[in-house]
Design a protein around this motif. Structure first.
Motif, PDB file in Angstrom:
ATOM      1  N   VAL A   1      46.813  49.800  37.779  1.00  0.00           N
ATOM      2  CA  VAL A   1      47.261  49.803  39.177  1.00  0.00           C
ATOM      3  C   VAL A   1      46.276  49.054  40.063  1.00  0.00           C
ATOM      4  O   VAL A   1      46.678  48.261  40.942  1.00  0.00           O
ATOM      5  CB  VAL A   1      47.457  51.259  39.644  1.00  0.00           C
ATOM      6  N   ASP A   2      44.980  49.259  39.878  1.00  0.00           N
ATOM      7  CA  ASP A   2      43.977  48.568  40.690  1.00  0.00           C
ATOM      8  C   ASP A   2      44.047  47.064  40.494  1.00  0.00           C
ATOM      9  O   ASP A   2      43.888  46.287  41.448  1.00  0.00           O
ATOM     10  CB  ASP A   2      42.580  49.078  40.346  1.00  0.00           C
ATOM     11  N   LEU A   3      44.281  46.614  39.260  1.00  0.00           N
ATOM     12  CA  LEU A   3      44.380  45.176  39.022  1.00  0.00           C
ATOM     13  C   LEU A   3      45.611  44.584  39.688  1.00  0.00           C
ATOM     14  O   LEU A   3      45.549  43.480  40.258  1.00  0.00           O
ATOM     15  CB  LEU A   3      44.421  44.919  37.508  1.00  0.00           C
TER      16      LEU A   3
ATOM     17  N   ALA B   1      39.608  40.533  41.627  1.00  0.00           N
ATOM     18  CA  ALA B   1      40.653  40.641  40.606  1.00  0.00           C
ATOM     19  C   ALA B   1      40.087  40.390  39.214  1.00  0.00           C
ATOM     20  O   ALA B   1      40.486  41.043  38.238  1.00  0.00           O
ATOM     21  CB  ALA B   1      41.774  39.641  40.912  1.00  0.00           C
ATOM     22  N   ALA B   2      39.134  39.447  39.096  1.00  0.00           N
ATOM     23  CA  ALA B   2      38.510  39.207  37.792  1.00  0.00           C
ATOM     24  C   ALA B   2      37.731  40.436  37.326  1.00  0.00           C
ATOM     25  O   ALA B   2      37.763  40.806  36.142  1.00  0.00           O
ATOM     26  CB  ALA B   2      37.584  37.993  37.874  1.00  0.00           C
TER      27      ALA B   2
ATOM     28  N   ALA C   1      38.976  33.375  47.293  1.00  0.00           N
ATOM     29  CA  ALA C   1      37.973  33.344  46.220  1.00  0.00           C
ATOM     30  C   ALA C   1      37.304  34.698  46.049  1.00  0.00           C
ATOM     31  O   ALA C   1      37.083  35.171  44.916  1.00  0.00           O
ATOM     32  CB  ALA C   1      36.935  32.263  46.526  1.00  0.00           C
ATOM     33  N   ALA C   2      36.964  35.359  47.159  1.00  0.00           N
ATOM     34  CA  ALA C   2      36.341  36.680  47.071  1.00  0.00           C
ATOM     35  C   ALA C   2      37.288  37.693  46.431  1.00  0.00           C
ATOM     36  O   ALA C   2      36.892  38.493  45.571  1.00  0.00           O
ATOM     37  CB  ALA C   2      35.900  37.152  48.449  1.00  0.00           C
TER      38      ALA C   2
ATOM     39  N   VAL D   1      38.410  42.670  33.963  1.00  0.00           N
ATOM     40  CA  VAL D   1      37.393  43.113  33.004  1.00  0.00           C
ATOM     41  C   VAL D   1      37.434  44.634  32.842  1.00  0.00           C
ATOM     42  O   VAL D   1      37.338  45.165  31.734  1.00  0.00           O
ATOM     43  CB  VAL D   1      36.003  42.635  33.449  1.00  0.00           C
ATOM     44  N   GLU D   2      37.606  45.327  33.970  1.00  0.00           N
ATOM     45  CA  GLU D   2      37.697  46.784  33.910  1.00  0.00           C
ATOM     46  C   GLU D   2      38.922  47.222  33.116  1.00  0.00           C
ATOM     47  O   GLU D   2      38.849  48.171  32.307  1.00  0.00           O
ATOM     48  CB  GLU D   2      37.762  47.355  35.322  1.00  0.00           C
TER      49      GLU D   2
END
Length: 955
Positions: free
Chosen positions: A89-91, A170-171, A164-165, A175-176
């Motif tokens: 959900v966070d992604l 999101a990157a 970009a931030a 990874v998470e």
């Protein structure tokens, strides 16, 4: 290359984790878990044998909604699943926010950010941090001017930076999610997919899934029955440990039938003891030789237990021994000098300049201090000598007396040694740290340090960190034996990491030397001295742990002397000659030769008891237990010989703090249990207790086979246990024979393997009985018995498959169901021949029972029905019947009759046994039955089990 990597067993789990991280979606994680479960060797080898249990069908069923729901229900709401759902959900939220920011700008935000970062990095590398700061301030001023005049530049640039931030966020979320997917995938695989898939496979296999025997490799534990590390806890082991825990010393007899595992029990007890050994009793009665062997073994094992090698007696001349010793010493010295001399020469060459400088700097101060100390000592000695220091003289006398008195207890050197062991390592570490810490206080280095540029420091730090990782990786992979086969070459991961670490370390030194700023730091004149202090501190810390080898204990010396006396004949020659060197010589010569006499049995017993008592007392003070096992006493022959052997060696028993374990035959154990009824024998005074080693149960047999082989199933364990009667030696032999039959026939069904094994054992047994019957006296009236033997043995030799088992089954049933009252009542045969025939018929009856039980489909269902009929329906009763055959064929036949009633088997020879049941199975050699009807191919799931035979009047 990727396919070869995937086939590496040690690499497969890591590849699965990488796949979880790379594709973390729910469907992909489930797909990977299913594929990994199907690729498991133990699970994959069971598929594609029976037609309903194939890989394609299992894969299709696992992707149906029913089984997917079953998998996720099996796992439930674990914390891994909660964290994975939250990360998903966070992604999604981070990506939606980033996409919203990217849609607001008219510029491609990725290209804009790249155009900002690339020039900034180039300026930082080429001109330094100050130039980068000036460039950023200039760019900010230009952006402010464009914003002031009212252009859209700032708006688009701001949106690009925000995108970009948010892209970085999101990157991080990606990874998470990958990290959480790894843990969730492992949990889903272990707790969800695997149990559901195993249950499905057992369901698809149909009836008796455990009757499928699919070996995957060599069973080392079965091929090497004496190999260590395969012992499992049994009732006899637990009983022995209880008896040993309640006794301080004593002699315990271990009795049981041959092959039951007495030797394994003794070896396990000796391994568990602090000091234990097992010796073999002589096959011929020779107690003196046995006691000599036991004494030699005791001395050798005790010396090894104390860390001293057993002496090797001379087999070469003194000259050859001197040459061999000299050769070994020269090789060791050459190897030492090959490394020591170059290292010392290079170390002296490197530190020579700094040492000379240090010597010139402190030469005068050291010389003055030494002269002052020498003069002070001289003055003190002169005062004591002249009697001007009376108190000092008294102290000196006391110190001298104390030093002489400490010759038997060298407490002063011991105290100094303890101080050195405690503080030497700390002193060495302090010296090494002081040498390294002097770098931060050197003014010249502190002056040159700011000249090191940021990019130089970053590159050196990166190379140093990479070398550290590669070096640590080479050390961690040293125990994994990870390798990759490329053609004929085998590349080990340890060698690759070591090579990379060497290359990175070499390039790091080259980079530091070639860079002017770092070269100036390395060229500091004090660096060789610092490095020398570091090396000296390390050597000092390592030398602090050194301890001199302790003196050889007197007991070890006594063992050496005892070995010399037992294993050598020592001869001493003394010669005396007198003469006068004149023209006429008169003299005399006298020679004396003395040879040691080997000890006789009473002296040997006394010396052995004294030595063993001293060894036991020494180990008892350390709270260590001494155990001596004497195995194979039952090989002596009769029970009278075994009792005579115990009577002879009784003198060495009963030593304080020593446990004796003696394996004896069952009749010797029975003599001890009778306790003097009707008379007393040597067992009453020689043995303190006795342990009866019983045959292993079916549960223990399954555990033993599982320990020694990963291939055997509960059904194959039942087959081996029934044929062996629970005797360990035969159990392992039948377990290996099952694998041999499977490799020979290529079949995987228990019915085919059981048929081959049972008939093979029956043929060998009947051939042995026929040989014994050939030595008996026969008449014309009794010759039909031999004809029945020949007919049955002929059927056993010619029967190749189940299609031709009709005549064999009929002949076996006729021979097995005969009794002395029906077939041997009027025959003129001897009692010994009658006994052999009864034993052969009883064993045939047992083999027929095993055939009817183990080769009929529905073993699990029929075993439950038999168990409900009473205690004779338990599967353990088959092994009990095999053991009963060793006692009496008549009691064994009675027991087997009760077993057959519980299993609803026929009680007469005129009914077609196994006919309807076996015709449902496919023949391993042919594709049709004896009636010409087509049979299914090998490995097909059987149809419904044949209905049980009606219960006759014998119920």
């Amino acid at each position: 290359m990727l396919w070869s990597l995937r086939n590496k067993p040690w690499l497969a789990p890591w590849i699965q984790l990488v796949q979880f991280f790379r594709e973390p979606s729910r469907d992909e994680v489930y797909e990977r878990c299913v594929d990994a479960a199907l690729d498991d060797p133990q699970r994959a080898r069971k598929l594609d044998i029976r037609p309903r249990a194939t890989r394609r069908i299992v894969l299709r069923e696992m992707h149906t909604p029913v089984y997917r729901a079953a998998v996720f229900t099996k796992v439930g709401d674990r914390k891994e699943k909660t964290a994975y759902d939250k990360a998903t959900v966070d992604l999604e939220r981070a990506r939606s926010r980033q996409q919203a920011a990217a849609d607001q700008t008219e510029w491609p935000w990725g290209i804009v950010c790249a155009l900002i970062l690339a020039p900034s990095f180039i300026v930082l590398i080429t001109s330094g941090f100050l130039a980068l700061l000036v460039a950023l301030l200039s760019a900010a001023l230009g952006t402010f001017i464009l914003f002031w005049i009212g252009t859209a530049f700032w708006f688009n640039l701001r949106c690009c930076l925000i995108a970009a931030a948010l892209g970085i966020s999101a990157a991080a979320g990606r990874v998470e999610l990958g990290y959480r997917a790894v843990f969730w995938g492992v949990t889903l695989h272990d707790d969800g997919v695997v149990p559901v898939m195993d249950g499905m496979i057992r369901h698809l296999m149909g009836e008796d899934p455990d009757s499928l025997f699919v070996p995957q490799g060599a069973s080392t534990g079965l091929r090497a029955p004496r190999a260590p590390g395969f012992a499992i806890p049994t009732g006899a082991m637990d009983q022995l440990q209880r008896k040993l825990s309640h006794l301080d010393e004593g002699t315990i007899a271990v009795c049981g039938p041959r092959g039951v595992g007495k030797s394994t029990l003794l070896e396990h007890a000796a391994d568990q003891a602090d000091f234990g050994l097992v010796v073999q009793a002589p096959a011929t009665y020779a107690p003196h030789d046995f006691l000599v062997s036991l004494s030699v073994r005791l001395c050798q094992d005790y010396m090894q237990h104390e860390g001293y090698p057993a002496p090797e007696f001379a087999r070469l001349s003194p000259f050859h021994r001197m040459l061999n010793s000299t050769r070994r010493r020269i090789k060791a010295l050459a190897r030492w000098t090959t490394f020591a001399l170059p290292a010392a020469a290079l170390l002296i060459l490197g530190v020579s300049s700094a040492a000379r400088t240090l010597y010139d700097q402190y030469q005068d101060a050291v010389a003055d201090t030494a002269d002052t100390t020498v003069h002070a000592v001289q003055d003190w000695i002169r005062e004591v000598w002249n009697g001007h220091a009376v108190v000092t003289s008294v102290v000196v006398i006391i110190v001298a007396m104390a030093w002489w008195g400490s010759r038997h207890d060298p407490w002063v050197p011991r105290t100094l040694g303890r101080l050195w062991n405690r503080f030497g390592a700390k002193l060495g570490m302090l010296l090494a740290l002081a040498s390294l810490g002097s770098v931060f206080f050197d003014p010249q280095i502190r002056q040159l340090a700011p000249d090191v540029q940021f990019n130089t420091f970053a590159a050196a730090a990166f190379l140093g960190f990479g070398w550290l990782l590669l070096f640590a990786g080479s050390q961690s992979l040293q125990l994994m034996d990870a390798h990759l086969e490329i053609g004929r070459w085998t590349v080990y991961a340890t060698d690759v990491f070591r090579l990379l670490a060497t290359l990175v370390g070499t390039y790091l030194l080259y980079f530091l030397i070639r860079t002017p700023s770092t070269y100036a730091l390395l060229a500091d004149p004090e660096n060789p001295l610092r490095l020398t202090g570091l090396v000296a501190g390390g050597l000092l810390a390592r030398a602090a742990g050194w301890r001199p080898r302790p003196a050889k204990p007197p007991l070890v010396t006594r063992c050496e002397n005892h070995l010399y006396r037992l294993q050598t004949i020592q001869t001493t020659t003394n010669t005396l000659s007198n003469g006068t060197a004149q023209i006429m010589t008169m003299g005399g010569s006298h020679a004396t030769s003395i040879s040691t006499m080997p000890p006789n049995f009473p002296a040997l017993v006394e010396e052995f008891r004294d030595l063993l008592t001293e060894i036991a007392d020494t180990l008892a003070r350390r709270k260590q237990r001494v155990l001596i096992g004497i195995d194979e006493v039952d090989r002596l022959g009769s029970d009278a010989q075994a009792l005579a052997f115990l009577a002879e060696i009784k003198a060495i028993l009963g030593v304080r703090h020593v446990y004796y374990l003696i394996s004896v035959a069952e009749d010797v154990g029975a003599a001890f249990v009778r306790r003097g009824l009707p008379h007393r024998d040597v067992t009453d005074s020689s043995l303190d207790d006795i342990i009866h080693v019983e045959a292993c149960t079916l549960t223990e047999a399954k555990t033993i086979l599982d320990k020694r082989s990963e291939d055997h199933t509960p059904h194959t364990a039942l087959l081996a246990h029934s044929l062996s009667g629970g005797l360990l030696r035969d159990l392992l032999r039948y377990g290996l024979q099952i694998e041999e039959i499977q490799a020979k026939t290529g079949t995987h069904e228990l019915s085919h393997i059981a048929r081959e094994l049972i008939l093979e054992e029956l043929a060998e047994t009947l051939a042995g009985f026929r040989t014994l019957l050939g030595k008996q006296q026969w008449t014309q009236d009794s010759s039909d018995i031999l004809s029945d033997f020949r007919t049955l043995c002929g059927h056993l030799k010619t029967s190749q498959c189940e299609c031709t088992d009709g005549p064999l089954r009929h002949a076996l049933a006729e021979f097995a169901h005969q009794t002395p009252d029906t077939r041997l009542r009027h025959t003129d045969i001897t009692d010994s021949a009658r006994q052999l025939i009864d034993e052969a018929a009883a064993y045939s009856y047992f083999s027929l029972t095993l055939l009817e039980i183990l080769t009929t489909p529905g073993l699990d269902r029929r075993s439950e029905d038999a168990k409900s009929e009473g205690p004779y329906g338990a599967l353990e009763q088959l092994a009990e019947a095999r053991l009963e055959l060793t006692i009496s064929p008549y009691s064994a036949r009675t027991l087997m009759t009760h077993i057959r009633k519980a299993w609803s088997l026929n009680d007469g020879p005129n009914i077609d046994i196994l006919g309807s049941a076996l015709r449902q199975w496919s023949c391993p050699l042919h594709g049709s039955d004896p009636f010409g009807r087509p049979r299914p191919r090998r490995g097909r799931v059987p149809g419904p089990a044949a209905p049980p035979h009606p219960r006759d009047h014998n119920r």
